[in-house]
Design a protein around this motif. Structure first.
Motif, PDB file in Angstrom:
ATOM      1  N   GLN A  74      22.347   5.586  -0.682  1.00 57.11           N
ATOM      2  CA  GLN A  74      21.376   4.978  -1.228  1.00 57.11           C
ATOM      3  C   GLN A  74      21.698   5.091  -3.072  1.00 57.11           C
ATOM      4  O   GLN A  74      22.231   4.701  -4.032  1.00 57.11           O
ATOM      5  CB  GLN A  74      20.438   4.419  -0.947  1.00 57.11           C
ATOM      6  CG  GLN A  74      20.290   3.160  -0.112  1.00 57.11           C
ATOM      7  CD  GLN A  74      18.888   2.395   0.416  1.00 57.11           C
ATOM      8  OE1 GLN A  74      17.769   3.140  -0.459  1.00 57.11           O
ATOM      9  NE2 GLN A  74      18.732   2.605   1.771  1.00 57.11           N
ATOM     10  N   GLU A 103      22.464   8.814  -4.218  1.00 54.08           N
ATOM     11  CA  GLU A 103      24.332   9.506  -4.790  1.00 54.08           C
ATOM     12  C   GLU A 103      25.185   8.757  -4.579  1.00 54.08           C
ATOM     13  O   GLU A 103      26.666   8.860  -5.023  1.00 54.08           O
ATOM     14  CB  GLU A 103      24.188  10.604  -4.283  1.00 54.08           C
ATOM     15  CG  GLU A 103      22.819  11.312  -3.889  1.00 54.08           C
ATOM     16  CD  GLU A 103      22.602  11.886  -5.682  1.00 54.08           C
ATOM     17  OE1 GLU A 103      23.882  11.646  -6.843  1.00 54.08           O
ATOM     18  OE2 GLU A 103      22.050  12.026  -5.999  1.00 54.08           O
ATOM     19  N   ARG A 151     -10.131  -3.052  -0.591  1.00 51.44           N
ATOM     20  CA  ARG A 151      -9.324  -3.166  -1.672  1.00 51.44           C
ATOM     21  C   ARG A 151     -10.030  -3.913  -2.720  1.00 51.44           C
ATOM     22  O   ARG A 151     -10.002  -4.725  -2.064  1.00 51.44           O
ATOM     23  CB  ARG A 151      -7.941  -3.360  -1.340  1.00 51.44           C
ATOM     24  CG  ARG A 151      -7.142  -2.803  -2.150  1.00 51.44           C
ATOM     25  CD  ARG A 151      -6.617  -1.858  -2.362  1.00 51.44           C
ATOM     26  NE  ARG A 151      -5.683  -0.724  -1.742  1.00 51.44           N
ATOM     27  CZ  ARG A 151      -4.883   0.088  -2.445  1.00 51.44           C
ATOM     28  NH1 ARG A 151      -4.867   0.969  -3.147  1.00 51.44           N
ATOM     29  NH2 ARG A 151      -3.860   1.290  -1.706  1.00 51.44           N
ATOM     30  N   ILE A 198      17.763  13.212 -11.171  1.00 51.58           N
ATOM     31  CA  ILE A 198      18.567  14.782 -11.138  1.00 51.58           C
ATOM     32  C   ILE A 198      20.031  13.979  -9.831  1.00 51.58           C
ATOM     33  O   ILE A 198      20.317  13.808  -9.225  1.00 51.58           O
ATOM     34  CB  ILE A 198      17.586  14.854 -10.661  1.00 51.58           C
ATOM     35  CG1 ILE A 198      17.118  15.458 -10.906  1.00 51.58           C
ATOM     36  CG2 ILE A 198      18.730  16.464  -9.913  1.00 51.58           C
ATOM     37  CD1 ILE A 198      16.047  16.862 -10.547  1.00 51.58           C
ATOM     38  N   VAL A 199      21.226  13.773 -10.941  1.00 45.03           N
ATOM     39  CA  VAL A 199      22.406  13.484 -10.669  1.00 45.03           C
ATOM     40  C   VAL A 199      23.161  14.533  -9.915  1.00 45.03           C
ATOM     41  O   VAL A 199      22.811  15.624 -10.265  1.00 45.03           O
ATOM     42  CB  VAL A 199      23.396  13.009 -12.306  1.00 45.03           C
ATOM     43  CG1 VAL A 199      24.283  12.566 -11.307  1.00 45.03           C
ATOM     44  CG2 VAL A 199      22.469  12.088 -12.425  1.00 45.03           C
ATOM     45  N   ARG A 200      23.239  14.086  -8.681  1.00 43.53           N
ATOM     46  CA  ARG A 200      24.802  15.530  -7.464  1.00 43.53           C
ATOM     47  C   ARG A 200      25.634  15.676  -8.194  1.00 43.53           C
ATOM     48  O   ARG A 200      26.303  14.527  -8.899  1.00 43.53           O
ATOM     49  CB  ARG A 200      24.671  15.012  -6.152  1.00 43.53           C
ATOM     50  CG  ARG A 200      25.034  16.316  -5.279  1.00 43.53           C
ATOM     51  CD  ARG A 200      24.924  15.468  -3.850  1.00 43.53           C
ATOM     52  NE  ARG A 200      25.759  16.503  -3.501  1.00 43.53           N
ATOM     53  CZ  ARG A 200      26.619  17.478  -3.071  1.00 43.53           C
ATOM     54  NH1 ARG A 200      27.617  16.525  -3.468  1.00 43.53           N
ATOM     55  NH2 ARG A 200      27.316  18.220  -1.811  1.00 43.53           N
ATOM     56  N   ARG A 259      10.906   9.159  -7.500  1.00 39.53           N
ATOM     57  CA  ARG A 259      11.802   8.974  -6.299  1.00 39.53           C
ATOM     58  C   ARG A 259      11.271   8.343  -5.532  1.00 39.53           C
ATOM     59  O   ARG A 259      10.649   9.300  -5.081  1.00 39.53           O
ATOM     60  CB  ARG A 259      13.600   8.789  -5.826  1.00 39.53           C
ATOM     61  CG  ARG A 259      14.414   9.630  -7.006  1.00 39.53           C
ATOM     62  CD  ARG A 259      15.454  10.634  -6.386  1.00 39.53           C
ATOM     63  NE  ARG A 259      14.942  11.261  -5.165  1.00 39.53           N
ATOM     64  CZ  ARG A 259      15.868  10.903  -4.237  1.00 39.53           C
ATOM     65  NH1 ARG A 259      17.018  10.269  -3.880  1.00 39.53           N
ATOM     66  NH2 ARG A 259      15.242  11.354  -2.445  1.00 39.53           N
ATOM     67  N   MET A 276      17.261   1.653  -7.852  1.00 39.85           N
ATOM     68  CA  MET A 276      18.550   2.934  -8.191  1.00 39.85           C
ATOM     69  C   MET A 276      19.580   1.950  -9.001  1.00 39.85           C
ATOM     70  O   MET A 276      19.787   1.231  -9.065  1.00 39.85           O
ATOM     71  CB  MET A 276      19.006   3.113  -6.652  1.00 39.85           C
ATOM     72  CG  MET A 276      17.653   3.891  -6.071  1.00 39.85           C
ATOM     73  SD  MET A 276      17.631   5.873  -6.812  1.00 39.85           S
ATOM     74  CE  MET A 276      16.326   6.098  -6.058  1.00 39.85           C
ATOM     75  N   ARG A 334      13.110   0.127   3.901  1.00 36.62           N
ATOM     76  CA  ARG A 334      13.864   1.320   3.673  1.00 36.62           C
ATOM     77  C   ARG A 334      14.730   1.826   2.778  1.00 36.62           C
ATOM     78  O   ARG A 334      15.995   2.684   1.743  1.00 36.62           O
ATOM     79  CB  ARG A 334      14.791   1.668   5.054  1.00 36.62           C
ATOM     80  CG  ARG A 334      13.785   1.715   5.925  1.00 36.62           C
ATOM     81  CD  ARG A 334      14.664   2.204   7.128  1.00 36.62           C
ATOM     82  NE  ARG A 334      15.205   3.472   6.636  1.00 36.62           N
ATOM     83  CZ  ARG A 334      14.615   4.301   7.859  1.00 36.62           C
ATOM     84  NH1 ARG A 334      13.605   4.363   8.636  1.00 36.62           N
ATOM     85  NH2 ARG A 334      15.343   5.656   7.755  1.00 36.62           N
ATOM     86  N   LYS A 335      14.119   0.506   1.604  1.00 42.91           N
ATOM     87  CA  LYS A 335      15.152   1.048   0.257  1.00 42.91           C
ATOM     88  C   LYS A 335      14.363   2.273  -0.772  1.00 42.91           C
ATOM     89  O   LYS A 335      13.494   2.630  -0.901  1.00 42.91           O
ATOM     90  CB  LYS A 335      14.983  -0.302  -0.606  1.00 42.91           C
ATOM     91  CG  LYS A 335      15.923  -1.129   0.138  1.00 42.91           C
ATOM     92  CD  LYS A 335      17.541  -1.381  -0.127  1.00 42.91           C
ATOM     93  CE  LYS A 335      18.614  -2.895  -0.265  1.00 42.91           C
ATOM     94  NZ  LYS A 335      20.525  -1.696  -0.528  1.00 42.91           N
ATOM     95  N   TRP A 336      15.549   2.534  -1.247  1.00 45.34           N
ATOM     96  CA  TRP A 336      15.017   4.058  -2.830  1.00 45.34           C
ATOM     97  C   TRP A 336      15.223   3.022  -4.228  1.00 45.34           C
ATOM     98  O   TRP A 336      16.270   2.264  -4.509  1.00 45.34           O
ATOM     99  CB  TRP A 336      16.505   5.020  -2.272  1.00 45.34           C
ATOM    100  CG  TRP A 336      16.160   5.922  -1.520  1.00 45.34           C
ATOM    101  CD1 TRP A 336      16.537   6.275  -0.350  1.00 45.34           C
ATOM    102  CD2 TRP A 336      14.821   6.976  -1.144  1.00 45.34           C
ATOM    103  NE1 TRP A 336      16.289   7.200   0.049  1.00 45.34           N
ATOM    104  CE2 TRP A 336      15.576   7.680  -0.155  1.00 45.34           C
ATOM    105  CE3 TRP A 336      14.018   7.800  -2.469  1.00 45.34           C
ATOM    106  CZ2 TRP A 336      14.445   8.486   0.137  1.00 45.34           C
ATOM    107  CZ3 TRP A 336      13.844   8.416  -1.762  1.00 45.34           C
ATOM    108  CH2 TRP A 336      13.476   9.308  -0.535  1.00 45.34           C
ATOM    109  N   ASP A 392       0.750  -1.406   0.136  1.00 43.61           N
ATOM    110  CA  ASP A 392      -0.187  -0.034  -0.079  1.00 43.61           C
ATOM    111  C   ASP A 392       0.847   0.554  -0.175  1.00 43.61           C
ATOM    112  O   ASP A 392       2.214   1.351   0.152  1.00 43.61           O
ATOM    113  CB  ASP A 392      -0.583   0.201   1.293  1.00 43.61           C
ATOM    114  CG  ASP A 392      -1.768   0.543   1.247  1.00 43.61           C
ATOM    115  OD1 ASP A 392      -2.736   0.668   0.872  1.00 43.61           O
ATOM    116  OD2 ASP A 392      -1.946   1.869   1.205  1.00 43.61           O
ATOM    117  N   GLN A 393       0.302   2.358  -0.606  1.00 38.94           N
ATOM    118  CA  GLN A 393       1.014   3.353  -0.446  1.00 38.94           C
ATOM    119  C   GLN A 393       1.447   4.202   0.569  1.00 38.94           C
ATOM    120  O   GLN A 393       2.701   5.075   1.179  1.00 38.94           O
ATOM    121  CB  GLN A 393      -0.089   4.733  -1.500  1.00 38.94           C
ATOM    122  CG  GLN A 393       0.637   6.271  -1.717  1.00 38.94           C
ATOM    123  CD  GLN A 393       0.409   6.812  -2.155  1.00 38.94           C
ATOM    124  OE1 GLN A 393      -1.367   6.992  -2.710  1.00 38.94           O
ATOM    125  NE2 GLN A 393      -0.112   8.106  -1.635  1.00 38.94           N
TER     126      GLN A 393
END
Lengths: 92, 1003
Positions: B750, B752, B284, A25-27, A56, A84, A64-66, A13-14
């Motif tokens: 993660q 950068e 749902r 957007i690369v730093r 993202r 990523m 906790r992963k992006w 769920d969201q």
């Protein structure tokens, strides 16, 4: 409220996720070499598209992963989810 | 009073179960199965409320959730009273007490009714136009407006009821238990789909369940007979869950829906005790079938709002379902065939029908022919031009329509009537479809907006009359066909069903019916609850409003508790007609959830009181409680704020604690500071990148203060980080910032810098921190850990030692947030209270004084140490804080470095941190107070504000930190802090007030 297919955990769920804004957007590697305008471009300028947007997301109440999501902001349809560092699976 | 209008032996009313109730204090009777509305009508009560703006008498108008007028207050218990309840929706129970709203002193004589006489002075936008000027007067107007506005009264005491939430997943959700919903549920469940069927009424069957008209048959029986059998059958299907009294409130994306189940609202208060009142279903569904039906439209004509004027379909339900005659001499006014069904129901029950007024020329459908057989007078091509009767309709005046329908001709006919049924056609309930993101299309034959199948966002269909099928034959055939396709079903038990109905062929629609009076002299109500008339809409258009959304807000059409279920279509029609636009192009206003109002209780569920949010307590919490600490909320943490002794005020306690900490020894529970364990071969490099200062050369066993910025160069967090080993650090963060800092660091790692070998773990809860500070802190620690060499050589300021207390491993840091010689003991949390008590015991002879966050803030302010979030607000750079020393200028990069020399961040007139001293040392500034240079300047220039302010007992004077424009250049200058009743003279100083040479750190 949509469902996101976390690439590590599967469909959730969201409410378990938090959004991290526009993706890809690369730093800059050497920020000190940038002009004020170039740095401002990185720092402040974000797109707010009606339609397909690359963004993202963080599974903040899960692994906790992006990761990245391709979402149509006009109807919240998610077209793709990818880790990523991976190339977008649909044309950006 | 007797129920003189009751028809006996109706199936849905239990006449053996008589219930007493009170309306506006009067004791009345009804039966089990009644709604409050049907019971009132059975007692010949139509007048139930006053309208919102003009306070016109209003009666029950509908029999469902679209009711605009019969809105009542239930009960008068200060914690249980329920405002804005639709009398048509609440089921009668023994002892129910209801009151009219929006009237004073009572519904029959309402002083606000004077607004009706003033109505020519109260056009659309009246409040906007009148009360905006002069601007300063709003406060005076507001009192009177607020006093006269509003519907019911909110409860004044906390709600003792229990509410519940339930998460539910299913294959198919069917919304609406009318005939098409029943068919869909059966088809779905019998084909191996876990199916949930919801209906907002107490029994299934919609309007068909009481339809026993000879013109409409299924398999040669009345439609209600057929449907009853089907309902009996579906109750035995195992895949099917049926929930009645459950109304769908919201349809969100990805088939996520919210529904409210009423569990005890229909029971008397004694039966409710200990039970859950309402349950919010969070559903749902893989597929959704919407079968929410349609509601009848009123007709818009002069004085169409009197008590006794009701929807024709409501009159039919009251008589066929509840067995209640809504009048003795009823007239019907229509533009379509459905009023004729009402006529037949009335005739069957022996009610006298005065006449039917039909704006059409003729109709030759079966049902009209049937009515004609009963010798009922039908006035074809006629309209009602006026009605009479203040508290109840008494007469109608009718005239013939001109050829184009824009005016009236001929002689006026006056007819006596005590109830008028109006029918303006049907509006499909497309709310849920549009809430889900679906787009509507317009069907001009009968002026309805329908779901556009090609613009449906999720897996769903709409069937039945909400999809524009109004004829029972179309409903059954199309529902069967569409559900089969939707669910991929080949054969259905409904394939060979035989349906007969009366086909409506003739249609005519006039949005605003003409009167013999000019429109300015008429009152054709559109929105009955908000009292907006067709005139108001026309006025709004004349004044230049074009968008339907703007007209809605300007006239308040459709903004009541009914959300315009009755009024919106006519408003659209009149706008389209007046502006010469096509209705389809004009579109509708946005349908927003909830479909019907939700209680706050249902929304919040069990998350009330201590369950509202998590409360985090430290391991020493109970000790603080026992020692009378007052607590302060910091994020979710409860932190000891100060420890008043013998009835001390907060001020006195803080003065005492602050003095003790500097004179002997103080002890603070610092466990809530965030702690992040950082490990990995690149840990040093990582810290270099996230903090402004350099970390590579920090020796093992040493501590360093770090400042963390955002990429925009603004201070984000700060804290001390200790190098435990070559590749192992422990970082502390502010209490409130802990979670965000961890997230931010994870984000960089993660996304950068994935090449860095660094692992982050939060250990905030695992370790507790006891801070001992003051000149005697060393003596205390040497008692608690006798083996530890506390000499400055072995254990200097900003270093750390591993140690053991009573066999328990701990980390001791010699760091200071107060400027005193001090130590922090970090110990596994489950031993922390024990160690805290050891420290207290060791400090007995030194007047060891526990101090809270307030004293901590005072002590650090004496030293000019910042608190991020108090002295900073996300717009302060390190330089603004006069902390240039912490920026590693030689470092290649760190988060926010590039931003520190943007044109904006290098301005010298930025707000910068300064110290402030009041000329009168006893005067304490208020935090947040503004600082100005000139007193008599208008508008006065605000130069900055006070961020921290205390009376320092150690300096015996008031001290403050502030941020001021060009603050660095202002040292020694004098300013004013203007307060409500005085101006305080202040002088800008250095930010460090106490022990500028830091001698006490090593004292």
């Amino acid at each position: 409220m949509f469902i996101i297919n976390c690439p590590y955990c599967g469909e959730r769920d969201q409410t378990e996720f938090s959004s991290g804004g526009e993706a890809h957007i690369v730093r800059p590697k050497q920020p000190t070499e940038l002009s004020d305008d170039e740095w401002a471009e990185f720092l402040f300028m974000r797109k707010n598209i009606k339609g397909i947007q690359f963004e993202r997301w963080n599974h903040s109440h899960g692994c906790r992963k992006w990761f990245n999501v391709v979402r149509d902001t006009s109807n919240d349809k998610i077209h793709a989810v990818y880790k990523m560092g991976e190339k977008p699976p649909v044309n950006k | 009073m007797t129920q003189e209008l009751r028809i006996n032996n109706k199936k849905f009313i239990d006449q053996t179960n008589r219930l007493s109730f009170k309306f506006n204090g009067e004791k009345l009777y009804g039966y089990k199965g009644d709604t409050l509305a049907s019971a009132l009508l059975a007692n010949n009560i139509h007048l139930v409320g006053r309208s919102f703006k003009y306070h016109r008498p209003r009666g029950i108008m509908t029999c469902g959730s679209e009711e605009p007028n019969a809105i009542v207050q239930i009960g008068n218990d200060p914690s249980l009273t329920d405002p804005n309840v639709r009398a048509t929706e609440i089921e009668l129970y023994e002892g129910l007490e209801a009151f009219s709203q929006n009237c004073w002193p009572n519904v029959k004589f309402d002083i606000g009714g004077i607004n009706n006489l003033l109505s020519p002075l109260l056009p659309a936008g009246f409040y906007y136009k009148t009360f905006m000027w002069p601007a300063g007067f709003w406060e005076k107007y507001e009192f009177f407006i607020r006093h006269s506005a509003g519907l019911g009264k909110s409860p004044t005491k906390p709600d003792p009821d229990i509410y519940d939430h339930k998460y539910y997943h299913c294959d198919v959700l069917v919304v609406g238990g009318g005939i098409s919903g029943i068919m869909a549920a059966k088809l779905s469940a019998e084909n191996n789909n876990e199916t949930l069927l919801l209906d907002d009424k107490n029994i299934l069957g919609g309007t068909t369940i009481y339809q026993n008209n000879d013109c409409f048959t299924i398999d040669d029986n009345h439609t209600n007979y057929w449907l009853e059998k089907e309902i009996k059958n579906i109750k035995n299907i195992k895949n099917l869950t049926i929930k009645t009294r459950t109304s769908l409130a919201a349809y969100h994306g990805y088939n996520y829906l919210l529904a409210k189940e009423n569990i005890t609202d229909h029971l008397n208060p004694d039966e409710r005790k200990g039970k859950i009142r309402q349950r919010l279903w969070k559903i749902r569904a893989k597929k959704v079938i919407i079968a929410t039906g349609s509601i009848e439209r009123p007709l818009i004509f002069n004085n169409n709002d009197r008590p006794g004027i009701m929807l024709s379909s409501a009159i039919k339900k009251f008589i066929d379902f509840y067995g209640v005659k809504t009048g003795k001499e009823i007239s019907l006014f229509t533009n379509n065939d459905s009023a004729y069904e009402t006529a037949i129901s009335l005739k069957k029950s022996g009610v006298n029908i005065v006449s039917i007024i039909d704006i059409r020329d003729e109709s030759s459908s079966k049902i009209v022919k049937e009515v004609e057989k009963h010798n009922i007078k039908i006035y074809w091509n006629h309209t009602i031009v006026n009605t009479e009767g203040y508290r109840r309709i008494s007469f109608i005046e009718i005239m013939q329509l001109s050829d184009d329908g824009s005016g009236v001709i001929g002689k006026k006919i006056k007819l006596k009537t005590d109830c008028l049924g109006i029918s303006g056609g049907w509006t499909p309930m497309v709310h849920l479809f549009t809430q889900s993101g679906g787009k509507l299309k317009f069907r001009s034959d009968d002026n309805v907006f329908l779901p556009d199948k090609n613009k449906t966002p999720s897996d769903q269909i709409s069937i039945g009359s909400c999809n524009g099928d109004f004829d029972i034959k179309d409903i059954i055939l199309n529902s069967n066909k569409d559900v089969k396709t939707f669910l991929g079903i080949e054969n259905s038990p409904f394939d060979n069903i035989k349906v007969e109905s009366s086909k409506e062929e003739k249609k005519r629609n006039i949005w605003l019916l003409p009167s013999d009076k000019p429109i300015g002299k008429t009152k054709p109500f559109l929105d009955f609850q908000n009292d907006s008339t067709a005139k108001d809409v026309k006025l709004a258009l004349r004044e230049g409003f074009k968008s339907i959304e703007h007209v809605k807000r300007y006239t308040t059409t459709g903004m009541g508790t009914d959300q315009g279920k009755l009024s919106n279509m006519h408003a659209l029609g009149i706008i389209a007609e007046t502006t010469g636009t096509n209705m389809g192009e004009l579109g509708t206003t946005t349908f927003r959830p909830p479909y019907t109002p939700l209680t706050f209780g249902a929304i919040v569920g069990r998350n009330v009181g201590e369950f509202f949010d998590h409360t985090r307590k430290t391991a020493m919490h109970n000790w603080h409680v026992q020692n009378k600490a007052q607590f302060e909320n910091v994020g979710q943490w409860k932190r000891a704020w100060y420890y008043p002794k013998n009835g001390e005020s907060m001020y006195d306690a803080v003065q005492r604690e602050s003095k003790a900490a500097r004179e002997s020894v103080g002890i603070l529970d610092a466990s809530t500071l965030g702690k992040i364990d950082i490990q990995g071969t690149d840990a040093s490099e990582f810290l270099n990148r996230v903090y402004t200062n350099a970390w590579s050369k920090l020796a093992i066993g040493k501590c360093r203060y770090g400042l963390m910025l955002n990429e925009d160069g603004m201070v984000y967090d700060d804290g001390v980080t200790t190098r435990l080993d070559q590749n192992h650090y422990i970082m502390t963060t502010t209490t409130g910032g802990a979670a965000n800092v961890l997230s931010k660091l994870e984000d960089y790692l993660q996304t950068e810098w994935p090449e860095l070998d660094v692992y982050l773990t939060t250990v905030t809860d695992h370790f507790s921190t006891i801070s001992i500070c003051g000149p005697n802190s060393k003596k205390i620690l040497s008692k608690v850990i006798p083996d530890l060499d506390l000499s400055d050589q072995n254990f200097p300021h900003m270093s750390f030692k591993n140690s053991i207390i009573n066999g328990i491993k701990c980390r001791v840091m010699r760091i200071s947030f107060t400027g005193e010689h001090s130590y922090e003991i970090n110990i596994q949390s489950n031993y922390a209270k024990h160690v805290w008590e050891l420290c207290m015991d060791a400090g007995k002879n030194y007047n060891i004084t526990p101090y809270g966050t307030e004293t901590m803030h005072l002590l650090r302010a004496e030293k000019g140490f910042i608190i991020t979030g108090q002295d900073t607000d996300g717009t302060m750079t390190p330089s603004d804080l006069q902390m240039d020393w912490i920026i590693g200028k030689k470092k290649f990069d760190f988060i926010g470095k590039r931003s520190l020399y943007r044109s904006d961040t290098i301005r010298d007139d930025r707000k910068q941190l300064v110290g402030l001293l009041t000329d009168d040392p006893k005067e304490i500034l208020e935090e947040g107070a503004q600082i100005v240079e000139k007193l008599n300047q208008k508008p006065v220039e605000m130069l900055g504000h006070v961020t921290s302010s205390y009376f320092s007992p150690n300096l015996n004077k008031s001290i403050a930190l502030a941020v001021m424009k060009s603050g660095k250049k202002l040292k020694g200058k004098k300013f004013f802090v203007p307060m409500e009743n005085k101006n305080i003279n202040v002088t800008v100083t250095d930010t460090v007030f106490f022990d500028k040479e830091n001698k006490r750190l090593n004292a």
